[in-house]
Design an enzyme around this catalytic site. Structure first.
Site, PDB file in Angstrom:
ATOM      1  N   ASP A  61      37.914  51.017 -25.912  1.00 23.23           N
ATOM      2  CA  ASP A  61      38.922  51.193 -24.702  1.00 23.23           C
ATOM      3  C   ASP A  61      38.636  52.394 -24.132  1.00 23.23           C
ATOM      4  OD1 ASP A  61      39.565  48.596 -25.489  1.00 23.23           O
ATOM      5  OD2 ASP A  61      41.685  49.322 -25.336  1.00 23.23           O
ATOM      6  N   ASP A  81      46.961  38.126 -21.312  1.00 22.31           N
ATOM      7  CA  ASP A  81      47.783  39.065 -21.963  1.00 22.31           C
ATOM      8  C   ASP A  81      49.147  38.758 -21.882  1.00 22.31           C
ATOM      9  OD1 ASP A  81      45.344  40.341 -22.140  1.00 22.31           O
ATOM     10  OD2 ASP A  81      45.646  41.423 -20.429  1.00 22.31           O
TER      11      ASP A  81
HETATM   12  O1  LIG Z   1      43.172  46.641 -24.017  1.00 22.24           O
HETATM   13  C1  LIG Z   1      44.147  47.200 -23.697  1.00 22.24           C
HETATM   14  O2  LIG Z   1      44.709  47.882 -24.806  1.00 22.24           O
HETATM   15  C2  LIG Z   1      44.710  47.173 -22.403  1.00 22.24           C
HETATM   16  C3  LIG Z   1      46.163  47.848 -22.192  1.00 22.24           C
HETATM   17  C4  LIG Z   1      46.558  47.624 -20.958  1.00 22.24           C
HETATM   18  C5  LIG Z   1      46.073  47.042 -19.716  1.00 22.24           C
HETATM   19  C6  LIG Z   1      44.902  46.186 -20.205  1.00 22.24           C
HETATM   20  C7  LIG Z   1      44.259  46.297 -21.177  1.00 22.24           C
HETATM   21  N1  LIG Z   1      43.250  45.672 -21.499  1.00 22.24           N
HETATM   22  C8  LIG Z   1      42.393  44.734 -20.942  1.00 22.24           C
HETATM   23  O3  LIG Z   1      42.136  44.966 -19.716  1.00 22.24           O
HETATM   24  C9  LIG Z   1      41.816  43.695 -18.947  1.00 22.24           C
HETATM   25  C10 LIG Z   1      42.917  43.621 -17.910  1.00 22.24           C
HETATM   26  O4  LIG Z   1      42.522  44.296 -16.876  1.00 22.24           O
HETATM   27  P1  LIG Z   1      42.522  43.739 -15.372  1.00 22.24           P
HETATM   28  O5  LIG Z   1      44.055  43.365 -15.187  1.00 22.24           O
HETATM   29  O6  LIG Z   1      41.675  42.637 -15.165  1.00 22.24           O
HETATM   30  O7  LIG Z   1      42.276  44.975 -14.410  1.00 22.24           O
HETATM   31  C11 LIG Z   1      42.184  42.817 -20.038  1.00 22.24           C
HETATM   32  O8  LIG Z   1      41.091  42.308 -20.471  1.00 22.24           O
HETATM   33  C12 LIG Z   1      42.975  43.295 -20.929  1.00 22.24           C
HETATM   34  O9  LIG Z   1      43.170  42.680 -22.229  1.00 22.24           O
END
Ligand SMILES: O=C(O)c1ccccc1N[C@@H]1O[C@H](COP(=O)(O)O)[C@@H](O)[C@H]1O
Length: 241
Positions: free
Chosen positions: A11, A130
Site C-alpha cells: 500500500d 470493503d
Molecule cells: O487497503 C487499505 O488499507 C485501504 C484503506 C483505505 C481505503 C482503501 C484501501 N484499500 C483499497 O483501495 C481500494 C478502493 O479504492 P477506491 O475506493 O476504488 O478509490 C480497495 O481495493 C481497497 O481495498
C-alpha cells in the site's frame, strides 16, 4: 487441500510502503520503498502482488507514476487498487500492464459505469467489497455506501468476475480474518472471493485455505508479513497443497 493464492500487499502513501490500522488515515507505519517491498515479495516466490494507491483512495493526491513503475518492474501478476473511478483512471491503471484492477468507491457511487466496464473488460475487473459489519464503505473507507448483499446481488447480475472482501474492523490489526463474513459472501455468489484483512498467523492462512471449496480463491497478506509474524516462503508452503 486446494491451493490458496497469496497476494502480499504493498500500500503506497506519500511515496512510501505503509500499513494502516482499520484503513484509517494517520495510522501509517512506514516500510520504505514500495518498489523494494514489491521486489522482495517477488523474490520470495509470490505469484501475485496486491498494490494499492492509498492517496488516490483517500483523495489526497496519487502515486500513479510510482505505482506504474512498480507494476512495470514485476514479472508476477499485479492487482491494482485505489482511486480507479472513471475512464481516465481505469485507462491509466490498465496501461500499467497490471493483471486486474480492483474497484471500490466506483461500485458504490457510479454503478452504471461499473456495469459498463465489467461488460467491456471482464475478469480484468474485480470489485472490492470493503465492509464494516454488512455496510460497504467507500472514499478511503470514510463513507457508507450501502448494503453488502444488495450490492453483491447487483454485481452478480452484471457479471462481476471476482470480489475482494475486506473486513475493515480486522484490517491491519493482526486479529485474524473474519471467516464468517467470507463464508456468507461465498454463499451469496458463485464468483471467486479474495479474502482481505486480519491475517496474523500461518493458522489463519490454513483457516482461509479451508474455505477454498466454498469459493475463496486467495488471501491478501499485509501487516503480518511486514511485522515478520511469518515469512512469505512459509506462507506459500502452507497454502500450496
Ligand atoms: O487497503 C487499505 O488499507 C485501504 C484503506 C483505505 C481505503 C482503501 C484501501 N484499500 C483499497 O483501495 C481500494 C478502493 O479504492 P477506491 O475506493 O476504488 O478509490 C480497495 O481495493 C481497497 O481495498
Amino acid at each position: 487441500m486446494t491451493t490458496l493464492e497469496l497476494l502480499p500487499a504493498v500500500d503506497v502513501r506519500n511515496g512510501q510502503a505503509v500499513r494502516l490500522v482499520h484503513g484509517e488515515s494517520g495510522t501509517e507505519t512506514s516500510y520504505g520503498s514500495p518498489l523494494e517491498a514489491a521486489l522482495a515479495w517477488q523474490r520470495a516466490g509470490a505469484e501475485w502482488l496486491h498494490l494499492v494507491d492509498l492517496d488516490a483512495a483517500f483523495g489526497t493526491g496519487d502515486n500513479r507514476a510510482l505505482v506504474a513503475e512498480v507494476t512495470g518492474a514485476m514479472d508476477i501478476k499485479v492487482e491494482l487498487s485505489g482511486g480507479i473511478r472513471d475512464d481516465a483512471s481505469l485507462a491509466a491503471a490498465l496501461a500499467t500492464g497490471c493483471t486486474r484492477v480492483n474497484l471500490g468507491t466506483a461500485a458504490l457511487e457510479t454503478p452504471e459505469w461499473v456495469a459498463k466496464v465489467i461488460a467491456e473488460h471482464g475478469d480484468k475487473i474485480a470489485v472490492g467489497l470493503d465492509v464494516r459489519g454488512t455496510t460497504l464503505r467507500g472514499r478511503g473507507w470514510t463513507r457508507d455506501g450501502g448494503d453488502l448483499y444488495e450490492t453483491l446481488e447487483r454485481l452478480n447480475r452484471e457479471g462481476c468476475a471476482r470480489y475482494v472482501v475486506t473486513d475493515i474492523a480486522k484490517d491491519g490489526t493482526l486479529q485474524g480474518p473474519n471467516l464468517d463474513l467470507l463464508r456468507d459472501v461465498c454463499a451469496a455468489t458463485d464468483r471467486p472471493v479474495v479474502a482481505s484483512g486480519g491475517v496474523s498467523s500461518l493458522d489463519d492462512l490454513r483457516a482461509i485455505a479451508g474455505l477454498v471449496p466454498l469459493g475463496v480463491e486467495g488471501a491478501i497478506v499485509g501487516k503480518a508479513l511486514y511485522a515478520k509474524a511469518f515469512t512469505l516462503e512459509e506462507a506459500l508452503a502452507v497454502v500450496s497443497g
